[in-house]
Design a protein around this motif. Structure first.
Motif, PDB file in Angstrom:
ATOM      1  N   HIS A  20      -2.460  20.684 -14.881  1.00  0.00           N
ATOM      2  CA  HIS A  20      -2.333  19.507 -14.025  1.00  0.00           C
ATOM      3  C   HIS A  20      -0.855  19.424 -13.616  1.00  0.00           C
ATOM      4  O   HIS A  20       0.026  19.632 -14.454  1.00  0.00           O
ATOM      5  CB  HIS A  20      -2.653  18.220 -14.790  1.00  0.00           C
ATOM      6  CG  HIS A  20      -4.074  18.092 -15.244  1.00  0.00           C
ATOM      7  ND1 HIS A  20      -4.697  16.878 -15.383  1.00  0.00           N
ATOM      8  CD2 HIS A  20      -4.990  19.020 -15.596  1.00  0.00           C
ATOM      9  CE1 HIS A  20      -5.943  17.059 -15.802  1.00  0.00           C
ATOM     10  NE2 HIS A  20      -6.142  18.357 -15.953  1.00  0.00           N
ATOM     11  N   HIS A  27     -10.696   5.302  -5.230  1.00  0.00           N
ATOM     12  CA  HIS A  27      -9.411   5.195  -5.919  1.00  0.00           C
ATOM     13  C   HIS A  27      -9.011   3.714  -5.900  1.00  0.00           C
ATOM     14  O   HIS A  27      -9.237   3.023  -4.904  1.00  0.00           O
ATOM     15  CB  HIS A  27      -8.375   6.058  -5.178  1.00  0.00           C
ATOM     16  CG  HIS A  27      -7.039   6.067  -5.859  1.00  0.00           C
ATOM     17  ND1 HIS A  27      -6.088   5.110  -5.620  1.00  0.00           N
ATOM     18  CD2 HIS A  27      -6.519   6.900  -6.775  1.00  0.00           C
ATOM     19  CE1 HIS A  27      -5.026   5.360  -6.370  1.00  0.00           C
ATOM     20  NE2 HIS A  27      -5.262   6.444  -7.077  1.00  0.00           N
ATOM     21  N   SER A  41      -7.421   2.584  -2.798  1.00  0.00           N
ATOM     22  CA  SER A  41      -8.053   2.892  -1.531  1.00  0.00           C
ATOM     23  C   SER A  41      -8.679   1.643  -0.911  1.00  0.00           C
ATOM     24  O   SER A  41      -9.243   0.821  -1.628  1.00  0.00           O
ATOM     25  CB  SER A  41      -9.105   3.959  -1.807  1.00  0.00           C
ATOM     26  OG  SER A  41      -9.868   4.146  -0.673  1.00  0.00           O
ATOM     27  N   ARG A  42      -8.575   1.534   0.407  1.00  0.00           N
ATOM     28  CA  ARG A  42      -9.097   0.335   1.065  1.00  0.00           C
ATOM     29  C   ARG A  42     -10.581   0.453   1.388  1.00  0.00           C
ATOM     30  O   ARG A  42     -11.261  -0.549   1.570  1.00  0.00           O
ATOM     31  CB  ARG A  42      -8.302   0.064   2.348  1.00  0.00           C
ATOM     32  CG  ARG A  42      -6.926  -0.523   2.094  1.00  0.00           C
ATOM     33  CD  ARG A  42      -6.178  -0.741   3.385  1.00  0.00           C
ATOM     34  NE  ARG A  42      -5.832   0.542   4.000  1.00  0.00           N
ATOM     35  CZ  ARG A  42      -4.690   1.183   3.777  1.00  0.00           C
ATOM     36  NH1 ARG A  42      -3.796   0.663   2.972  1.00  0.00           N
ATOM     37  NH2 ARG A  42      -4.450   2.337   4.355  1.00  0.00           N
ATOM     38  N   GLN A  85     -11.778   6.011   3.370  1.00  0.00           N
ATOM     39  CA  GLN A  85     -10.425   6.495   3.080  1.00  0.00           C
ATOM     40  C   GLN A  85     -10.447   7.548   1.961  1.00  0.00           C
ATOM     41  O   GLN A  85      -9.711   8.528   2.001  1.00  0.00           O
ATOM     42  CB  GLN A  85      -9.508   5.337   2.683  1.00  0.00           C
ATOM     43  CG  GLN A  85      -8.060   5.777   2.578  1.00  0.00           C
ATOM     44  CD  GLN A  85      -7.132   4.667   2.118  1.00  0.00           C
ATOM     45  OE1 GLN A  85      -7.444   3.492   2.227  1.00  0.00           O
ATOM     46  NE2 GLN A  85      -5.984   5.060   1.601  1.00  0.00           N
TER      47      GLN A  85
END
Ligand code: FAD
Length: 345
Positions: free
Chosen positions: A83, A182, A185-186, A190
């Motif tokens: 990662h 997320h 996120s809107r 998105q």
């Protein structure tokens, strides 16, 4: 030691050749490191596709993450996946970090934006020169392309001509996906657009944030495919084996409370019974996902082997004999410390 788990014919099962992988986090103490080596040996004996190792906020685990990746590479036949995040690095620092991991033989990455380190919030500037996972994906490809050595080889039948080697080694670059969105996120659109941007940047795999209901993943995949996302999207599954762990995970991931699992865990009085509930829940989820088309399962192992191997056995991916064999590779303990669903803290 894990006992083999009795399955009933009513349990949904995965085909035995279903691909699987694990996520670990870097240890914080020498004792935890020793225990982790045992865990890695045992997990590797089960035959995962890869084992990924998280990266701490602000690069706090740079050396320890790399040490774990090196151990996996040197001592097992399993592909280590690193990662990496955008947090706090200049362009030059991120490039040299990627080079260091490539030099260590790592060829699989999970490129992430990263979250604000403790004490900072989303509004603060914490990222450095790279601002999204997509930019990091691009940079990994660029660094990998630049380090291909210039090589001339003779061409048979043309004694004075030389072929120049240009082909690059394949790198696997995974990115994060969020079936339930997320937290920043809107809109769902998105999240899908972000995934498309990561694909355009050169990502060739995604791994999801944990979730608790198969429908959440399956409907997300349908929307992603309709929008043109083509790479495989591996579901991230976390076996939740106590009410305390469930609360902590929800706090960190922002996921909604899965009321069925929460109630079952709360009413079960014994630790062993709660563990069994978590294993059955994760195995049933895995089987439903694979039946719905998931390309495999990625298990958050919390640096312990017994629970995730029990999930694979219960889901039909490993047989009881496979599990016994993995346990006989080396006696292991495994660190009990676990904090974040997707990263070390
Ligand atoms: P990006 O894809 O760059 O963006 C994330 C989301 O934010 C997008 O979906 C988008 O909807 C939204 N967004 C992006 N830009 C904007 C904007 N300008 N305005 C509004 N919304 C925006 N973190 C670690 O630190 N270390 C780890 O090892 C680690 N491992 C993880 C493993 C997995 C499988 C997952 C799912 C997450 C992991 N994380 C880890 C957490 C991750 O870093 C955070 O979730 C981070 O907030 C988002 O990273 P990303 O790569 O998805 O970012």
């Amino acid at each position: 030691m894990t006992a083999s788990i009795e399955s009933t014919s009513a349990d949904p099962r995965c085909p035995p050749n279903t691909p699987f992988s694990f996520e670990l986090y870097p240890p914080k103490t020498e004792a935890a490191e020793t225990a982790l080596h045992g865990t890695i040996d045992t997990l590797a004996a089960a035959g995962p596709d890869f084992i990924s190792v998280t990266y701490g906020a602000s690069g706090s685990s740079r050396t320890s993450s790399l040490d774990v990746l090196r151990y996996i590479r040197r001592h097992t036949g399993v592909d280590p996946m690193a990662h990496l995040t955008c947090v706090g690095s200049s362009h030059a620092e991120a490039s040299s970090l990627i080079r260091e991991f490539l030099d260590a033989g790592v060829r699989s990455f999970l490129a992430l934006r990263g979250d604000p380190p403790e004490g900072l919030s989303e509004g603060d500037s914490f990222l450095g020169d790279l601002h999204s996972a997509g930019e990091l994906v691009q940079l990994i490809h660029r660094v990998q392309a630049e380090r291909v050595p210039y090589q001339e080889t003779p061409i048979p039948g043309l004694p004075r001509a030389r072929a120049v080697k240009t082909e690059r080694e394949h790198v696997r670059i995974a990115v994060a996906a969020f079936p339930n969105g997320h937290p920043r996120s809107r809109s769902t659109a998105q999240d899908i657009d972000t995934l498309l941007a990561k694909q355009a940047a050169g990502a060739n795999l995604a791994i999801t944030q944990l979730f608790f209901h198969a429908d959440h993943y399956l409907s997300f995949i349908q929307r992603a495919r309709e929008a043109g996302v083509e790479f495989p999207i591996l579901p991230g599954i976390m076996p939740v084996t106590s009410p305390g762990r469930l609360r902590r995970i929800l706090e960190l991931s922002g996921e909604e409370l899965p009321s069925d699992l929460a109630i079952q865990l709360e009413v079960e009085p014994t630790v062993e019974g709660q563990r069994e509930i978590g294993i059955i829940h994760a195995a049933t989820l895995a089987a439903r996902l694979v039946a719905g088309g998931a390309p495999g399962v990625h298990l958050y192992a919390f640096n312990q082997h017994a629970t995730v191997l029990a999930v694979l056995e219960r889901a039909g991916i490993l047989s009881a004999a496979d599990t016994r064999r993995t346990h006989s590779t080396r006696p292991t303990g495994g660190s009990a410390a676990g904090s974040h669903p997707t990263k070390d803290k």
